[in-house]
Design a protein around this motif. Structure first.
Motif, mmCIF file in Angstrom:
data_model
loop_
_atom_site.group_PDB
_atom_site.id
_atom_site.type_symbol
_atom_site.label_atom_id
_atom_site.label_comp_id
_atom_site.label_asym_id
_atom_site.label_seq_id
_atom_site.Cartn_x
_atom_site.Cartn_y
_atom_site.Cartn_z
ATOM 1 N N ASN A 35 63.967 -13.136 98.493
ATOM 2 C CA ASN A 35 63.679 -14.506 98.910
ATOM 3 C C ASN A 35 62.372 -14.959 98.270
ATOM 4 O O ASN A 35 61.521 -14.158 97.880
ATOM 5 C CB ASN A 35 63.611 -14.610 100.433
ATOM 6 N N PHE A 36 62.232 -16.267 98.143
ATOM 7 C CA PHE A 36 61.084 -16.831 97.429
ATOM 8 C C PHE A 36 59.770 -16.545 98.159
ATOM 9 O O PHE A 36 58.721 -16.362 97.524
ATOM 10 C CB PHE A 36 61.269 -18.338 97.251
ATOM 11 N N VAL A 37 59.793 -16.484 99.476
ATOM 12 C CA VAL A 37 58.565 -16.259 100.248
ATOM 13 C C VAL A 37 57.914 -14.940 99.843
ATOM 14 O O VAL A 37 56.691 -14.834 99.735
ATOM 15 C CB VAL A 37 58.869 -16.275 101.760
ATOM 16 N N SER A 38 58.718 -13.923 99.602
ATOM 17 C CA SER A 38 58.161 -12.621 99.238
ATOM 18 C C SER A 38 57.415 -12.690 97.909
ATOM 19 O O SER A 38 56.369 -12.057 97.736
ATOM 20 C CB SER A 38 59.274 -11.577 99.169
ATOM 21 N N MET A 63 56.366 -25.178 101.019
ATOM 22 C CA MET A 63 55.474 -24.033 100.926
ATOM 23 C C MET A 63 54.069 -24.388 101.418
ATOM 24 O O MET A 63 53.408 -23.569 102.070
ATOM 25 C CB MET A 63 55.414 -23.519 99.484
ATOM 26 N N GLN A 64 53.619 -25.590 101.132
ATOM 27 C CA GLN A 64 52.307 -26.000 101.642
ATOM 28 C C GLN A 64 52.318 -26.070 103.172
ATOM 29 O O GLN A 64 51.376 -25.641 103.835
ATOM 30 C CB GLN A 64 51.909 -27.356 101.056
ATOM 31 N N ARG A 65 53.398 -26.598 103.729
ATOM 32 C CA ARG A 65 53.532 -26.635 105.206
ATOM 33 C C ARG A 65 53.636 -25.228 105.763
ATOM 34 O O ARG A 65 53.064 -24.924 106.827
ATOM 35 C CB ARG A 65 54.783 -27.438 105.566
ATOM 36 N N PHE A 66 54.321 -24.329 105.077
ATOM 37 C CA PHE A 66 54.475 -22.942 105.488
ATOM 38 C C PHE A 66 53.113 -22.241 105.532
ATOM 39 O O PHE A 66 52.785 -21.543 106.494
ATOM 40 C CB PHE A 66 55.430 -22.240 104.515
ATOM 41 N N CYS A 67 52.330 -22.430 104.487
ATOM 42 C CA CYS A 67 51.006 -21.802 104.433
ATOM 43 C C CYS A 67 50.087 -22.351 105.507
ATOM 44 O O CYS A 67 49.274 -21.627 106.096
ATOM 45 C CB CYS A 67 50.380 -22.017 103.052
ATOM 46 N N MET A 68 50.209 -23.631 105.794
ATOM 47 C CA MET A 68 49.402 -24.230 106.857
ATOM 48 C C MET A 68 49.759 -23.615 108.213
ATOM 49 O O MET A 68 48.883 -23.314 109.029
ATOM 50 C CB MET A 68 49.634 -25.741 106.897
ATOM 51 N N ALA A 69 51.049 -23.382 108.437
ATOM 52 C CA ALA A 69 51.499 -22.860 109.725
ATOM 53 C C ALA A 69 51.054 -21.423 109.947
ATOM 54 O O ALA A 69 50.687 -21.048 111.072
ATOM 55 C CB ALA A 69 53.024 -22.961 109.820
ATOM 56 N N PHE A 70 51.013 -20.611 108.878
ATOM 57 C CA PHE A 70 50.720 -19.197 109.033
ATOM 58 C C PHE A 70 49.366 -18.798 108.433
ATOM 59 O O PHE A 70 49.112 -17.613 108.214
ATOM 60 C CB PHE A 70 51.847 -18.365 108.408
ATOM 61 N N TYR A 110 61.886 -25.775 106.565
ATOM 62 C CA TYR A 110 60.929 -26.781 106.094
ATOM 63 C C TYR A 110 61.508 -27.537 104.896
ATOM 64 O O TYR A 110 61.353 -28.767 104.787
ATOM 65 C CB TYR A 110 59.610 -26.117 105.697
ATOM 66 N N ILE A 111 62.173 -26.819 103.986
ATOM 67 C CA ILE A 111 62.775 -27.479 102.826
ATOM 68 C C ILE A 111 63.833 -28.488 103.280
ATOM 69 O O ILE A 111 63.903 -29.619 102.773
ATOM 70 C CB ILE A 111 63.403 -26.436 101.870
ATOM 71 N N ASP A 112 64.668 -28.103 104.245
ATOM 72 C CA ASP A 112 65.710 -29.004 104.744
ATOM 73 C C ASP A 112 65.087 -30.263 105.360
ATOM 74 O O ASP A 112 65.600 -31.370 105.163
ATOM 75 C CB ASP A 112 66.577 -28.285 105.779
ATOM 76 N N GLU A 113 64.002 -30.094 106.081
ATOM 77 C CA GLU A 113 63.358 -31.245 106.708
ATOM 78 C C GLU A 113 62.783 -32.201 105.645
ATOM 79 O O GLU A 113 62.896 -33.425 105.782
ATOM 80 C CB GLU A 113 62.241 -30.774 107.644
ATOM 81 N N PHE A 114 62.170 -31.646 104.601
ATOM 82 C CA PHE A 114 61.626 -32.511 103.547
ATOM 83 C C PHE A 114 62.731 -33.149 102.713
ATOM 84 O O PHE A 114 62.559 -34.261 102.193
ATOM 85 C CB PHE A 114 60.675 -31.717 102.646
ATOM 86 N N ASN A 115 63.857 -32.471 102.568
ATOM 87 C CA ASN A 115 64.981 -33.058 101.834
ATOM 88 C C ASN A 115 65.541 -34.284 102.539
ATOM 89 O O ASN A 115 66.137 -35.150 101.894
ATOM 90 C CB ASN A 115 66.096 -32.018 101.642
ATOM 91 N N LYS A 116 65.392 -34.357 103.844
ATOM 92 C CA LYS A 116 65.864 -35.538 104.581
ATOM 93 C C LYS A 116 65.058 -36.779 104.189
ATOM 94 O O LYS A 116 65.555 -37.896 104.279
ATOM 95 C CB LYS A 116 65.748 -35.297 106.080
ATOM 96 N N ILE A 117 63.800 -36.540 103.755
ATOM 97 C CA ILE A 117 62.941 -37.665 103.354
ATOM 98 C C ILE A 117 63.094 -37.937 101.864
ATOM 99 O O ILE A 117 63.333 -39.049 101.431
ATOM 100 C CB ILE A 117 61.461 -37.355 103.679
ATOM 101 N N TYR A 144 47.188 -21.677 99.929
ATOM 102 C CA TYR A 144 48.179 -22.408 99.132
ATOM 103 C C TYR A 144 47.533 -22.947 97.871
ATOM 104 O O TYR A 144 46.422 -23.498 97.896
ATOM 105 C CB TYR A 144 48.787 -23.575 99.916
ATOM 106 N N SER A 145 48.259 -22.806 96.771
ATOM 107 C CA SER A 145 47.822 -23.353 95.491
ATOM 108 C C SER A 145 49.056 -23.693 94.675
ATOM 109 O O SER A 145 50.009 -22.902 94.612
ATOM 110 C CB SER A 145 46.954 -22.337 94.734
ATOM 111 N N GLU A 146 49.066 -24.863 94.075
ATOM 112 C CA GLU A 146 50.197 -25.261 93.236
ATOM 113 C C GLU A 146 50.338 -24.326 92.042
ATOM 114 O O GLU A 146 51.450 -24.038 91.590
ATOM 115 C CB GLU A 146 50.016 -26.703 92.748
#
Length: 336
Positions: A104-107, A72-79, A55-62, A83-85
Protein backbone atom coordinates in the motif's frame (compact mmCIF):
# COMPACT_ATOMS: atom_id res chain seq x y z
CA UNK A 1 17.53 6.46 38.55
CA UNK A 2 14.80 4.33 37.03
CA UNK A 3 15.08 4.00 33.26
CA UNK A 4 12.32 3.60 30.73
CA UNK A 5 10.91 0.05 30.63
CA UNK A 6 12.12 -1.97 27.69
CA UNK A 7 9.56 -2.77 25.05
CA UNK A 8 8.61 -6.40 24.77
CA UNK A 9 8.91 -7.31 21.11
CA UNK A 10 6.36 -10.10 21.66
CA UNK A 11 3.85 -7.65 23.12
CA UNK A 12 0.48 -7.46 21.37
CA UNK A 13 -1.07 -4.06 20.57
CA UNK A 14 -4.77 -3.50 20.08
CA UNK A 15 -5.65 -1.52 16.95
CA UNK A 16 -7.97 1.36 17.82
CA UNK A 17 -9.72 1.03 14.44
CA UNK A 18 -10.41 -2.69 13.95
CA UNK A 19 -9.98 -3.71 17.63
CA UNK A 20 -7.71 -6.66 16.84
CA UNK A 21 -4.59 -7.48 18.84
CA UNK A 22 -1.57 -7.68 16.56
CA UNK A 23 2.19 -7.97 16.94
CA UNK A 24 4.17 -4.74 17.46
CA UNK A 25 5.81 -5.21 14.06
CA UNK A 26 2.46 -4.54 12.41
CA UNK A 27 2.39 -0.99 13.77
CA UNK A 28 4.45 1.94 12.49
CA UNK A 29 6.87 3.73 14.81
CA UNK A 30 5.99 7.24 15.95
CA UNK A 31 8.04 10.04 17.54
CA UNK A 32 4.90 12.01 18.41
CA UNK A 33 4.40 12.93 22.05
CA UNK A 34 0.78 11.78 21.85
CA UNK A 35 1.93 8.19 21.19
CA UNK A 36 4.83 8.28 23.65
CA UNK A 37 3.67 5.32 25.77
CA UNK A 38 4.21 2.69 23.08
CA UNK A 39 6.20 4.69 20.51
CA UNK A 40 3.81 3.28 17.91
CA UNK A 41 0.84 4.52 15.94
CA UNK A 42 -2.11 2.70 17.60
CA UNK A 43 -3.50 1.64 14.22
CA UNK A 44 -2.40 -1.42 12.30
CA UNK A 45 -0.97 -1.02 8.85
CA UNK A 46 -4.06 -2.32 7.12
CA UNK A 47 -6.35 0.12 8.94
CA UNK A 48 -4.04 3.05 8.24
CA UNK A 49 -4.23 2.30 4.53
CA UNK A 50 -8.05 2.13 4.75
CA UNK A 51 -8.12 5.49 6.54
CA UNK A 52 -5.94 7.01 3.80
CA UNK A 53 -8.18 5.61 1.09
CA UNK A 54 -11.20 7.03 2.90
CA UNK A 55 -9.59 10.49 2.81
CA UNK A 56 -9.04 10.09 -0.95
CA UNK A 57 -12.72 9.19 -1.45
CA UNK A 58 -13.81 12.25 0.52
CA UNK A 59 -11.60 14.59 -1.54
CA UNK A 60 -12.77 12.98 -4.78
CA UNK A 61 -16.32 14.06 -3.92
CA UNK A 62 -15.08 17.66 -4.15
CA UNK A 63 -12.52 17.37 -6.92
CA UNK A 64 -10.41 14.65 -8.49
CA UNK A 65 -7.45 17.02 -8.83
CA UNK A 66 -4.57 16.08 -6.51
CA UNK A 67 -6.89 14.08 -4.25
CA UNK A 68 -4.09 11.66 -3.27
CA UNK A 69 -1.77 14.51 -2.27
CA UNK A 70 -4.47 16.26 -0.28
CA UNK A 71 -5.42 13.00 1.40
CA UNK A 72 -1.82 12.36 2.45
CA UNK A 73 -1.53 15.84 3.93
CA UNK A 74 -4.75 15.24 5.91
CA UNK A 75 -3.42 11.81 6.93
CA UNK A 76 -0.17 13.28 8.25
CA UNK A 77 -2.07 15.95 10.14
CA UNK A 78 -4.26 13.32 11.81
CA UNK A 79 -1.37 11.11 12.93
CA UNK A 80 1.26 13.79 13.58
CA UNK A 81 3.55 12.78 10.72
CA UNK A 82 5.78 15.03 8.67
CA UNK A 83 4.33 16.00 5.29
CA UNK A 84 6.22 17.25 2.27
CA UNK A 85 5.19 17.34 -1.38
CA UNK A 86 8.75 16.43 -2.29
CA UNK A 87 8.56 13.25 -0.19
CA UNK A 88 5.09 12.50 -1.54
CA UNK A 89 6.30 12.65 -5.15
CA UNK A 90 9.31 10.43 -4.37
CA UNK A 91 7.18 7.86 -2.56
CA UNK A 92 4.57 7.86 -5.35
CA UNK A 93 7.24 7.28 -8.01
CA UNK A 94 8.66 4.31 -6.08
CA UNK A 95 5.17 2.95 -5.36
CA UNK A 96 4.16 3.02 -9.03
CA UNK A 97 7.46 1.44 -10.08
CA UNK A 98 7.87 -1.29 -7.47
CA UNK A 99 4.94 -2.06 -5.25
CA UNK A 100 1.58 -0.99 -6.60
CA UNK A 101 0.34 -4.59 -6.67
CA UNK A 102 1.85 -5.93 -3.45
CA UNK A 103 2.12 -2.95 -1.07
CA UNK A 104 0.00 0.00 0.00
CA UNK A 105 1.09 3.56 -0.66
CA UNK A 106 1.13 4.53 3.04
CA UNK A 107 3.99 2.12 3.71
CA UNK A 108 6.13 3.75 1.01
CA UNK A 109 5.44 7.25 2.30
CA UNK A 110 6.24 6.36 5.92
CA UNK A 111 9.43 4.61 4.81
CA UNK A 112 10.58 7.84 3.15
CA UNK A 113 9.88 10.04 6.17
CA UNK A 114 11.88 7.65 8.35
CA UNK A 115 15.02 8.51 6.37
CA UNK A 116 17.42 11.33 7.20
CA UNK A 117 16.90 14.22 7.57
CA UNK A 118 13.17 13.68 8.20
CA UNK A 119 13.27 10.89 10.78
CA UNK A 120 12.88 13.28 13.75
CA UNK A 121 10.21 15.49 12.20
CA UNK A 122 6.48 15.56 12.80
CA UNK A 123 3.58 17.69 11.60
CA UNK A 124 4.85 20.65 13.64
CA UNK A 125 7.79 20.80 11.24
CA UNK A 126 5.34 20.82 8.34
CA UNK A 127 3.64 23.90 9.78
CA UNK A 128 6.97 25.59 10.41
CA UNK A 129 8.07 24.91 6.82
CA UNK A 130 4.82 26.31 5.47
CA UNK A 131 5.26 29.39 7.66
CA UNK A 132 8.81 29.84 6.33
CA UNK A 133 7.58 29.54 2.75
CA UNK A 134 4.90 32.12 3.50
CA UNK A 135 7.49 34.49 4.93
CA UNK A 136 9.66 33.98 1.83
CA UNK A 137 6.68 34.81 -0.38
CA UNK A 138 5.95 37.93 1.66
CA UNK A 139 9.61 38.92 1.38
CA UNK A 140 9.58 38.47 -2.39
CA UNK A 141 6.34 40.47 -2.59
CA UNK A 142 7.94 43.25 -0.55
CA UNK A 143 10.86 43.29 -3.00
CA UNK A 144 8.33 43.50 -5.84
CA UNK A 145 6.57 46.39 -4.11
CA UNK A 146 9.90 48.14 -3.59
CA UNK A 147 10.61 47.75 -7.29
CA UNK A 148 7.14 49.06 -8.11
CA UNK A 149 7.70 52.06 -5.84
CA UNK A 150 11.04 52.70 -7.53
CA UNK A 151 9.29 52.68 -10.92
CA UNK A 152 6.77 55.23 -9.66
CA UNK A 153 9.58 57.44 -8.40
CA UNK A 154 11.26 57.35 -11.82
CA UNK A 155 7.98 58.16 -13.56
CA UNK A 156 7.34 61.11 -11.24
CA UNK A 157 10.88 62.41 -11.75
CA UNK A 158 10.65 61.96 -15.53
CA UNK A 159 7.26 63.69 -15.75
CA UNK A 160 8.69 66.76 -14.02
CA UNK A 161 11.72 66.75 -16.31
CA UNK A 162 10.10 65.94 -19.69
CA UNK A 163 6.65 67.41 -19.05
CA UNK A 164 3.17 65.90 -18.80
CA UNK A 165 1.18 64.01 -21.42
CA UNK A 166 3.19 60.80 -21.82
CA UNK A 167 2.37 57.24 -20.80
CA UNK A 168 4.23 55.52 -17.96
CA UNK A 169 6.25 53.34 -20.36
CA UNK A 170 7.12 56.49 -22.35
CA UNK A 171 8.53 58.15 -19.25
CA UNK A 172 10.59 55.06 -18.43
CA UNK A 173 12.00 54.94 -21.97
CA UNK A 174 12.79 58.66 -22.01
CA UNK A 175 14.49 58.54 -18.61
CA UNK A 176 16.56 55.47 -19.49
CA UNK A 177 17.73 57.05 -22.73
CA UNK A 178 18.55 60.37 -21.07
CA UNK A 179 20.58 58.77 -18.26
CA UNK A 180 22.40 56.63 -20.84
CA UNK A 181 23.31 59.67 -22.97
CA UNK A 182 24.48 61.77 -20.04
CA UNK A 183 26.48 58.88 -18.60
CA UNK A 184 28.50 58.54 -21.82
CA UNK A 185 28.80 62.20 -22.78
CA UNK A 186 29.42 65.48 -21.03
CA UNK A 187 26.34 67.34 -19.81
CA UNK A 188 27.33 70.39 -17.77
CA UNK A 189 25.15 73.21 -19.10
CA UNK A 190 21.47 73.89 -19.59
CA UNK A 191 21.96 73.94 -23.37
CA UNK A 192 23.48 70.46 -23.35
CA UNK A 193 20.64 69.24 -21.17
CA UNK A 194 18.05 70.51 -23.65
CA UNK A 195 19.91 68.90 -26.57
CA UNK A 196 19.86 65.50 -24.90
CA UNK A 197 16.21 65.96 -24.00
CA UNK A 198 15.28 66.67 -27.64
CA UNK A 199 17.30 63.66 -28.80
CA UNK A 200 15.30 61.47 -26.40
CA UNK A 201 12.01 62.87 -27.74
CA UNK A 202 13.08 62.04 -31.30
CA UNK A 203 14.10 58.51 -30.26
CA UNK A 204 10.72 57.94 -28.64
CA UNK A 205 8.87 59.20 -31.71
CA UNK A 206 10.96 56.99 -33.97
CA UNK A 207 10.27 53.95 -31.79
CA UNK A 208 6.50 54.53 -31.89
CA UNK A 209 6.52 54.88 -35.66
CA UNK A 210 8.55 51.71 -36.05
CA UNK A 211 6.06 49.80 -33.90
CA UNK A 212 3.19 51.05 -36.08
CA UNK A 213 5.11 50.30 -39.27
CA UNK A 214 5.15 53.96 -40.35
CA UNK A 215 7.85 55.82 -42.27
CA UNK A 216 10.66 57.26 -40.10
CA UNK A 217 12.60 59.19 -42.76
CA UNK A 218 11.78 62.67 -41.47
CA UNK A 219 12.41 61.78 -37.84
CA UNK A 220 15.75 60.22 -38.83
CA UNK A 221 16.74 63.50 -40.47
CA UNK A 222 15.72 65.43 -37.37
CA UNK A 223 17.66 63.07 -35.14
CA UNK A 224 20.82 63.40 -37.27
CA UNK A 225 20.60 67.21 -37.10
CA UNK A 226 20.22 67.06 -33.32
CA UNK A 227 23.25 64.78 -33.03
CA UNK A 228 25.24 67.10 -35.28
CA UNK A 229 24.29 70.12 -33.19
CA UNK A 230 25.41 68.28 -30.06
CA UNK A 231 28.60 67.15 -31.86
CA UNK A 232 27.69 63.53 -31.27
CA UNK A 233 27.65 62.18 -34.83
CA UNK A 234 30.05 59.26 -35.43
CA UNK A 235 32.08 61.24 -38.01
CA UNK A 236 32.59 64.02 -35.47
CA UNK A 237 34.02 61.59 -32.93
CA UNK A 238 36.02 59.41 -35.35
CA UNK A 239 39.32 61.08 -34.42
CA UNK A 240 38.82 60.43 -30.75
CA UNK A 241 37.74 56.89 -31.47
CA UNK A 242 40.86 56.14 -33.51
CA UNK A 243 43.02 57.65 -30.79
CA UNK A 244 41.35 55.46 -28.17
CA UNK A 245 41.87 52.36 -30.32
CA UNK A 246 45.62 52.91 -30.69
CA UNK A 247 47.86 50.48 -28.91
CA UNK A 248 49.76 51.68 -25.87
CA UNK A 249 53.16 51.80 -27.61
CA UNK A 250 51.84 54.01 -30.43
CA UNK A 251 50.30 56.36 -27.88
CA UNK A 252 53.59 56.63 -25.96
CA UNK A 253 55.54 57.28 -29.17
CA UNK A 254 53.07 60.00 -30.13
CA UNK A 255 53.44 61.67 -26.73
CA UNK A 256 57.25 61.50 -26.92
CA UNK A 257 57.25 63.35 -30.24
CA UNK A 258 54.51 65.87 -29.51
CA UNK A 259 54.85 66.35 -25.78
CA UNK A 260 58.10 64.70 -24.67
CA UNK A 261 58.91 64.53 -20.99
CA UNK A 262 61.78 66.96 -20.24
CA UNK A 263 64.86 65.95 -18.35
CA UNK A 264 64.40 66.41 -14.61
CA UNK A 265 66.27 69.09 -12.71
CA UNK A 266 69.32 68.13 -10.73
CA UNK A 267 67.35 68.56 -7.54
CA UNK A 268 64.98 65.82 -8.64
CA UNK A 269 67.46 63.31 -10.02
CA UNK A 270 67.51 60.39 -7.59
CA UNK A 271 67.43 62.71 -4.59
CA UNK A 272 67.45 59.89 -2.08
CA UNK A 273 70.01 57.82 -3.94
CA UNK A 274 67.65 54.92 -4.15
CA UNK A 275 69.59 53.45 -7.07
CA UNK A 276 72.78 53.29 -5.03
CA UNK A 277 70.91 51.74 -2.12
CA UNK A 278 69.60 48.98 -4.41
CA UNK A 279 73.07 48.33 -5.86
CA UNK A 280 74.73 48.21 -2.42
CA UNK A 281 72.22 46.71 -0.02
CA UNK A 282 70.32 44.45 -2.39
CA UNK A 283 72.54 43.35 -5.27
CA UNK A 284 75.82 43.86 -3.42
CA UNK A 285 74.65 42.17 -0.22
CA UNK A 286 73.19 39.29 -2.19
CA UNK A 287 76.45 38.81 -4.09
CA UNK A 288 78.35 38.89 -0.78
CA UNK A 289 76.05 36.25 0.73
CA UNK A 290 76.48 33.97 -2.30
CA UNK A 291 80.24 34.43 -2.32
CA UNK A 292 80.28 36.12 -5.73
CA UNK A 293 83.14 38.45 -6.54
CA UNK A 294 81.88 41.11 -8.91
CA UNK A 295 81.32 44.85 -9.10
CA UNK A 296 78.34 44.72 -6.73
CA UNK A 297 80.20 42.79 -4.04
CA UNK A 298 83.19 45.19 -4.26
CA UNK A 299 80.80 48.14 -4.09
CA UNK A 300 79.27 46.62 -1.00
CA UNK A 301 82.68 46.15 0.66
CA UNK A 302 83.75 49.73 -0.08
CA UNK A 303 80.49 51.13 1.21
CA UNK A 304 80.60 49.07 4.40
CA UNK A 305 84.16 50.23 5.21
CA UNK A 306 82.64 53.53 6.35
CA UNK A 307 80.73 51.72 9.07
CA UNK A 308 83.27 49.04 9.99
CA UNK A 309 85.18 49.34 13.28
CA UNK A 310 88.49 47.54 13.63
CA UNK A 311 89.92 46.65 17.00
CA UNK A 312 93.22 48.56 17.62
CA UNK A 313 96.25 46.49 18.31
CA UNK A 314 98.87 47.69 20.85
CA UNK A 315 102.24 46.30 21.88
CA UNK A 316 104.01 46.39 25.24
CA UNK A 317 105.83 49.67 24.56
CA UNK A 318 105.17 52.67 26.72
CA UNK A 319 104.26 54.66 23.61
CA UNK A 320 101.51 52.16 22.78
CA UNK A 321 100.14 52.35 26.33
CA UNK A 322 100.15 56.12 26.18
CA UNK A 323 98.32 56.04 22.83
CA UNK A 324 95.71 53.70 24.32
CA UNK A 325 95.27 56.03 27.27
CA UNK A 326 94.84 58.99 24.94
CA UNK A 327 92.26 57.06 22.90
CA UNK A 328 90.21 56.23 26.01
CA UNK A 329 90.55 59.30 28.18
CA UNK A 330 91.53 61.95 25.67
CA UNK A 331 94.67 63.24 27.37
CA UNK A 332 98.25 62.14 27.94
CA UNK A 333 99.80 60.54 31.02
CA UNK A 334 101.51 63.19 33.13
CA UNK A 335 105.00 62.08 33.94
CA UNK A 336 106.62 63.19 37.19
Amino acid sequence: MVGRPKKNIDEKITCLCCGKQTDRQEFYDSISIQYKANGKLPYCQGCLNKIYQNYIDEFNKISNENSGKKAMQRFCMAFDLFYSEKIYEAALAEYEKRGADTHNFVSFYIKHIRLNPYHKMNYNNTILNQFKELKDIEKSMSVFKEGDNKTKQIVNKASKFFGNGFLEEDYLYLWNQYTDWTARHECQTKAQEEMFKNICFSQLEKLKRQVKGEDTKDIDTTLLKQLEAAKLQPKQNSGNTVSEMQIYGVTVDKCEHTRPIPEPDEAFKDVDGIGAYLDVFYRGHLAKMLGLKNGYSRLYDEYMKKYTVKKPEYGDDDDDIEALFDAVFGNSINKD
